[in-house]
Motif scaffolding. Structure first.
Motif, PDB file in Angstrom:
ATOM      1  N   TYR A  21      -4.541  -3.287  -1.897  1.00  0.00           N
ATOM      2  CA  TYR A  21      -4.162  -2.629  -0.658  1.00  0.00           C
ATOM      3  C   TYR A  21      -3.870  -3.679   0.403  1.00  0.00           C
ATOM      4  CZ  TYR A  21      -5.974   1.501  -2.972  1.00  0.00           C
ATOM      5  OH  TYR A  21      -6.179   2.513  -3.870  1.00  0.00           O
ATOM      6  N   SER A  22      -2.709  -3.572   1.040  1.00  0.00           N
ATOM      7  CA  SER A  22      -2.305  -4.557   2.041  1.00  0.00           C
ATOM      8  C   SER A  22      -2.757  -4.143   3.434  1.00  0.00           C
ATOM      9  CB  SER A  22      -0.778  -4.721   2.031  1.00  0.00           C
ATOM     10  OG  SER A  22      -0.171  -3.582   2.618  1.00  0.00           O
ATOM     11  N   GLU A  23      -2.639  -5.073   4.362  1.00  0.00           N
ATOM     12  CA  GLU A  23      -3.001  -4.817   5.751  1.00  0.00           C
ATOM     13  C   GLU A  23      -2.153  -3.697   6.356  1.00  0.00           C
ATOM     14  OE1 GLU A  23      -2.365  -8.756   7.259  1.00  0.00           O
ATOM     15  OE2 GLU A  23      -4.448  -9.321   6.939  1.00  0.00           O
ATOM     16  N   GLU A  24      -0.933  -3.524   5.844  1.00  0.00           N
ATOM     17  CA  GLU A  24      -0.026  -2.488   6.348  1.00  0.00           C
ATOM     18  C   GLU A  24      -0.328  -1.117   5.748  1.00  0.00           C
ATOM     19  OE1 GLU A  24       1.480  -5.307   4.715  1.00  0.00           O
ATOM     20  OE2 GLU A  24       1.323  -6.376   6.612  1.00  0.00           O
ATOM     21  N   GLY A  25      -1.322  -1.045   4.861  1.00  0.00           N
ATOM     22  CA  GLY A  25      -1.683   0.223   4.243  1.00  0.00           C
ATOM     23  C   GLY A  25      -0.931   0.539   2.965  1.00  0.00           C
ATOM     24  N   LYS A  26      -0.154  -0.412   2.461  1.00  0.00           N
ATOM     25  CA  LYS A  26       0.576  -0.202   1.213  1.00  0.00           C
ATOM     26  C   LYS A  26      -0.332  -0.502   0.026  1.00  0.00           C
ATOM     27  CE  LYS A  26       5.078  -1.309   3.122  1.00  0.00           C
ATOM     28  NZ  LYS A  26       6.255  -2.163   3.036  1.00  0.00           N
ATOM     29  N   ALA A  27      -0.084   0.206  -1.085  1.00  0.00           N
ATOM     30  CA  ALA A  27      -0.844  -0.002  -2.313  1.00  0.00           C
ATOM     31  C   ALA A  27       0.084  -0.565  -3.385  1.00  0.00           C
ATOM     32  CB  ALA A  27      -1.455   1.305  -2.782  1.00  0.00           C
ATOM     33  N   PHE A  28      -0.352  -1.634  -4.045  1.00  0.00           N
ATOM     34  CA  PHE A  28       0.420  -2.259  -5.110  1.00  0.00           C
ATOM     35  C   PHE A  28      -0.403  -2.232  -6.389  1.00  0.00           C
ATOM     36  CE2 PHE A  28       1.744  -4.151  -1.129  1.00  0.00           C
ATOM     37  CZ  PHE A  28       3.136  -4.105  -1.214  1.00  0.00           C
ATOM     38  N   HIS A  29       0.143  -1.629  -7.421  1.00  0.00           N
ATOM     39  CA  HIS A  29      -0.504  -1.642  -8.735  1.00  0.00           C
ATOM     40  C   HIS A  29      -0.143  -2.977  -9.378  1.00  0.00           C
ATOM     41  CE1 HIS A  29      -1.733   2.641  -8.915  1.00  0.00           C
ATOM     42  NE2 HIS A  29      -0.882   2.678  -7.910  1.00  0.00           N
ATOM     43  N   ALA A  30      -1.146  -3.785  -9.671  1.00  0.00           N
ATOM     44  CA  ALA A  30      -0.920  -5.162 -10.128  1.00  0.00           C
ATOM     45  C   ALA A  30      -0.366  -5.246 -11.543  1.00  0.00           C
ATOM     46  CB  ALA A  30      -2.216  -5.966 -10.023  1.00  0.00           C
ATOM     47  N   LYS A  31      -0.441  -4.166 -12.299  1.00  0.00           N
ATOM     48  CA  LYS A  31       0.079  -4.167 -13.671  1.00  0.00           C
ATOM     49  C   LYS A  31       1.572  -4.493 -13.636  1.00  0.00           C
ATOM     50  CE  LYS A  31      -1.893  -1.426 -16.584  1.00  0.00           C
ATOM     51  NZ  LYS A  31      -2.381  -0.278 -17.315  1.00  0.00           N
ATOM     52  N   GLY A  32       1.970  -5.514 -14.389  1.00  0.00           N
ATOM     53  CA  GLY A  32       3.370  -5.905 -14.444  1.00  0.00           C
ATOM     54  C   GLY A  32       3.753  -7.021 -13.485  1.00  0.00           C
ATOM     55  N   TYR A  33       2.867  -7.369 -12.570  1.00  0.00           N
ATOM     56  CA  TYR A  33       3.140  -8.475 -11.643  1.00  0.00           C
ATOM     57  C   TYR A  33       2.707  -9.796 -12.277  1.00  0.00           C
ATOM     58  CZ  TYR A  33       4.076  -5.488  -7.568  1.00  0.00           C
ATOM     59  OH  TYR A  33       4.620  -4.596  -6.683  1.00  0.00           O
ATOM     60  N   SER A  34       3.360 -10.869 -11.890  1.00  0.00           N
ATOM     61  CA  SER A  34       2.965 -12.201 -12.352  1.00  0.00           C
ATOM     62  C   SER A  34       1.796 -12.699 -11.508  1.00  0.00           C
ATOM     63  CB  SER A  34       4.143 -13.179 -12.213  1.00  0.00           C
ATOM     64  OG  SER A  34       4.403 -13.428 -10.834  1.00  0.00           O
ATOM     65  N   ALA A  35       1.147 -13.753 -11.968  1.00  0.00           N
ATOM     66  CA  ALA A  35       0.031 -14.334 -11.217  1.00  0.00           C
ATOM     67  C   ALA A  35       0.490 -14.821  -9.842  1.00  0.00           C
ATOM     68  CB  ALA A  35      -0.612 -15.467 -12.002  1.00  0.00           C
ATOM     69  N   SER A  36       1.672 -15.383  -9.748  1.00  0.00           N
ATOM     70  CA  SER A  36       2.144 -15.872  -8.443  1.00  0.00           C
ATOM     71  C   SER A  36       2.412 -14.704  -7.487  1.00  0.00           C
ATOM     72  CB  SER A  36       3.383 -16.749  -8.602  1.00  0.00           C
ATOM     73  OG  SER A  36       4.458 -16.014  -9.136  1.00  0.00           O
TER      74      SER A  36
END
Length: 120
Positions: free
Chosen positions: A82-97
């Motif tokens: 969860y970001s400071e702006e209130g957005k949610a990112f599902h980490a599945k599929g993202y790279s480590a960077s």
């Protein structure tokens, strides 16, 4: 007196994630500790841990690699940043960077494994 700022990653561990995810952090030598919260109102269930360090010493790369490897180990795992702006990112599929960049602006990280460790 140091003028450096602290950085913190707040992890909320749900379902069957606590044992395996905390073990993964320990294996990567990433220091973490419990966060105790007190309230008179009902709270959501979940164990809360935090990784805190001086900004320059925060192991962003190591945390991101642990997250990616932990998710990829089982289909039942999910991490939501969860970001400071209130957005949610599902980490599945993202790279480590990519995960590293998201962690640096996160307010909370939800760690979920819907199946027990001994169940495939």
């Amino acid at each position: 007196m140091s003028t450096q700022e602290y950085a913190s990653v707040r992890l909320t561990l749900f379902k069957h994630s606590a044992e395996s995810f905390l073990a993964a952090l320990d294996e990567a030598a990433i220091s973490h500790g419990p966060v105790h919260t007190y309230s008179i109102a009902p709270q959501g269930s979940g164990l809360v841990e935090a990784i805190t360090a001086l900004s320059d010493a925060m192991p962003w790369n190591a945390i991101a690699r642990v997250i990616v490897a932990w998710i990829e180990a089982r289909k039942s795992r999910e991490i939501i940043i969860y970001s400071e702006e209130g957005k949610a990112f599902h980490a599945k599929g993202y790279s480590a960077s990519e995960v590293k960049k998201l962690l640096q602006v996160s307010t909370n990280v939800a760690v979920i494994d819907t199946k027990p460790v001994d169940e495939r």
